[in-house]
Design an enzyme around this catalytic site. Structure first.
Site, mmCIF file in Angstrom:
data_model
loop_
_atom_site.group_PDB
_atom_site.id
_atom_site.type_symbol
_atom_site.label_atom_id
_atom_site.label_comp_id
_atom_site.label_asym_id
_atom_site.label_seq_id
_atom_site.Cartn_x
_atom_site.Cartn_y
_atom_site.Cartn_z
ATOM 1 N N ASP A 73 0.798 -1.226 0.000
ATOM 2 C CA ASP A 73 0.000 0.000 0.000
ATOM 3 C C ASP A 73 0.827 1.270 0.000
ATOM 4 O OD1 ASP A 73 0.740 -0.578 2.790
ATOM 5 O OD2 ASP A 73 -0.538 1.134 3.281
ATOM 6 N N ASP A 76 5.535 0.391 3.457
ATOM 7 C CA ASP A 76 5.789 -0.851 4.186
ATOM 8 C C ASP A 76 5.600 -2.043 3.252
ATOM 9 O OD1 ASP A 76 3.019 -0.985 3.894
ATOM 10 O OD2 ASP A 76 2.661 -0.172 5.890
ATOM 11 N N TYR A 225 -5.811 0.957 8.984
ATOM 12 C CA TYR A 225 -6.897 1.316 8.073
ATOM 13 C C TYR A 225 -8.243 1.011 8.726
ATOM 14 C CZ TYR A 225 -3.411 2.028 4.442
ATOM 15 O OH TYR A 225 -2.344 2.488 3.717
ATOM 16 N N GLU A 470 5.855 9.740 3.305
ATOM 17 C CA GLU A 470 5.448 8.403 2.879
ATOM 18 C C GLU A 470 4.463 8.501 1.717
ATOM 19 O OE1 GLU A 470 4.129 4.095 4.715
ATOM 20 O OE2 GLU A 470 3.660 5.898 5.863
#
Length: 618
Positions: A73, A76, A225, A470
């Site tokens: 995603d 990571d 999430y 990120e």
């Protein structure tokens, strides 16, 4: 005035010509490369991000299912199903609306490949009608380590939803992704398209029959999430996409019957993203209404459209409750990865602009009537900010422009490629050796849209600043359609019958010549034209000298001229200034007929927005 003129002449002579504006086609091509950097599984032979290699090759094995593939995603090495499905839905929506523009840029094939990389995985993750695997990997153990995906040692457990452990939001979003993708493949691969639609039907039935939030079943996802909005928005979202994919009246009736009860007509939204889908549903249903498909559900669909209008007006700052913006003009929702909301909102304003244009309608806001072109202009302003038109003159797309993030919070890009150095990077050793490095990433994460600046346009390019540096796949996915649309210009055209892409013949990107002169802006008898006449680098930043000409096209002298100049971040010469208004220089009482006035300014980004506020004719 003589000394000022001499100084300006020196600038003109000393600095080479540069060009301003953005190459949206180039940005589009780069943005698609990011998805290849996020691939999990066995990489294909035509993989263009060559510093990556195969990874996650045993995913699902301990659960007796093949879950190799899909996307990581963000920075990571976990595969989270909910944001991955939203990513695929938005990529598919981009192709559905702007397939011709993607083709013109030579990127339709790469866009379809990016979608299929996700849907191939979803087919594996949906082995039974009422079973869906929604996560591979554990965010807690994964975040404890800093390793390349090719050699990660973290837990790769697979997590699923089923009738006893439901997840209507996860199943609904995956149904939406499969349905939208089925439209993309309808002509080029009809067998695959029908397979996707079958999975979409099953997933919607599963989501609707066994209701519940997915993070109550896959609790390990709550920290990363969490489904704050619940699942009603995903059920409506999936129904809208299934109707668009199948033309089955059942799904249109579902929207009509449940729009009020499930919040589709009640929630006035100021955000759209992987969690909250209401604004997307409202936009799609408004499209159905404008197409004349509402039938007996027209009263309900008009309420959907009212909420879509509310969202658009709030973005433009013309609603009853408007979205916050930074001083530089970027919409701002939250410090952590704010850019996800920018790109998704920009996509909705882009398609809504075209929907309104197609139906010959305007947007009605509490501040008045708004032309559809203003929505497209808003989307352009947000994209231009991302690409560098901001107070920091920073591009928030990695690899685009001269000043972009160098220390991205991303495991794969921050550690030397396994193809260059096969020395094993241990779980904690990665933090000590690579995460803590002050230098630039050894692998360029081309096209990645990072989290972006804070509420005051500030940004810190540090690897440990995950809130701002990120990237995420759902930052990039909505941008595909916006960049494709902007690359085609500003003319209006009908989007109600989008050309579902035919089989792709790959061809090289067309060469774009730099454009050094901005279009002429005219306000009655006054015309304005800008051009770049010089550039130079100081302390690592590129500065541009802009020459702006104001032309009196009337047959009478121009007096009391007032100019509005927005997005100006440097000094200006040749005008008088009073507060935020600019006028003729003090020595010039009027501008004769047919004559022009030149002024210049210097700053480190694209041209300022110069417009006529008022004037009088003698």
């Amino acid at each position: 005035m003589g000394s000022v003129a001499a100084a300006l002449l020196l600038l003109l002579l000393c600095f080479p010509v540069a060009f301003s504006g953005h190459d949206y086609g180039q940005a589009l091509s780069k943005s698609l490369l990011f998805f290849e950097a996020q691939r999990s599984g066995v990489l294909p032979r035509n993989q263009r991000v060559t510093w990556r290699s195969h990874s996650g090759l045993t995913d699902g094995k301990s659960s007796g299912v093949n879950l190799v593939g899909g996307y990581y995603d963000a920075g990571d090495n976990v595969k989270f199903g909910l944001p991955m499905a939203f990513t695929v839905t938005m990529m598919a929506w981009s192709v559905i609306e702007y397939g011709d523009q993607l083709r013109a840029n030579g990127e339709l094939g790469n866009s379809i490949d990016a979608i299929k990389w996700g849907t191939d995985y979803f087919i594996k993750a949906h082995p039974e009608p009422n079973v869906l695997y929604g996560e591979v990997g554990d965010g807690n153990t994964d975040h404890y380590c800093w390793q390349r995906p090719e050699e990660m040692t973290t837990d790769r457990k697979a997590y699923r939803i089923d009738p006893s452990n439901p997840g209507s939001d996860l199943a609904g979003e995956t149904a939406a992704a499969m349905a939208a993708a089925s439209i993309v493949f309808r002509r080029s691969n009809p067998v695959y398209s029908r397979l996707l639609l079958t999975h979409a039907y099953q997933l919607f039935d599963f989501a609707d029959k066994y209701r519940g939030k997915y993070d109550s079943s896959i609790t390990i996802a709550q920290k990363y999430y969490r489904s704050v909005s619940g699942y009603n928005d995903e059920l409506l979202w999936a129904a809208a996409w299934l109707y668009q994919a199948s033309n089955n009246q059942f799904y249109l009736d579902y929207l009509g019957r449940n729009g009020d009860a499930m919040g589709g007509t009640g929630w006035s939204m100021t955000e759209f993203g992987w969690d909250v889908k209401y604004a997307g549903v409202q936009t799609l249903v408004a499209k159905f209404l404008m197409q004349g498909k509402a039938g007996r559900h027209a009263p309900v669909f008009r309420r959907f459209k009212d909420k879509a209008d509310f969202f658009m007006c709030s973005l433009l700052g013309k609603g009853s409750r408007n979205i916050q913006k930074t001083p530089g003009g970027l919409i701002f929702r939250q410090r952590w990865n704010n850019m996800q909301f920018v790109t998704s909102a920009s996509f909705l304003t882009t398609v809504y602009s075209d929907y309104l244009t197609s139906s010959r309608s305007n947007l009605r806001c509490s501040a008045g009537i708004v032309a559809p072109s203003q929505l497209l202009s808003f989307a352009k302003s947000q994209v231009d900010y991302i690409l560098g038109d901001n107070p920091r003159a920073t591009s928030y797309m990695v690899g685009y422009g001269n000043n972009f993030p160098q220390r991205v919070h991303h495991r794969g890009s921050s550690i030397v490629s396994v193809k260059v150095d096969r020395t094993f990077v241990t779980c904690r050793g990665g933090y000590a050796t690579w995460f803590s490095r002050k230098g630039s990433d050894p692998n360029l994460l081309t096209g990645a849209i990072v989290g972006g600046p804070d509420a005051y346009d500030n940004f810190a390019d540090r690897r440990d600043n995950y809130e701002q540096t990120e990237p995420a796949t759902y930052n990039n996915a909505p941008l595909l359609g916006v960049l494709a649309r902007l690359s085609s210009g500003h003319s209006g055209y009908s989007q109600f019958l989008p050309a579902v892409p035919a089989p792709v013949v790959r061809r090289p990107m067309p060469i774009r010549k730099p454009r050094v002169t901005t279009p002429v802006r005219a306000s009655g008898p006054v015309a304005i034209v800008q051009k770049v006449t010089g550039s130079w680098v100081s302390k690592g930043r590129t500065y541009y000298r802009y020459s702006t000409t104001v032309i009196n096209k009337s047959s009478r002298p121009l007096k009391s001229l007032n100019l509005s100049i927005k997005n100006l971040y440097g000094p200006i010469w040749g005008l008088s200034r009073s507060g935020n208004s600019f006028g003729l220089p003090s020595w010039m009482h009027s501008l004769p007929s047919g004559k022009s006035l030149e002024f210049v300014y210097i700053h480190s980004t694209s041209p300022a927005n110069v417009a006529v506020s008022s004037y009088t004719l003698a």
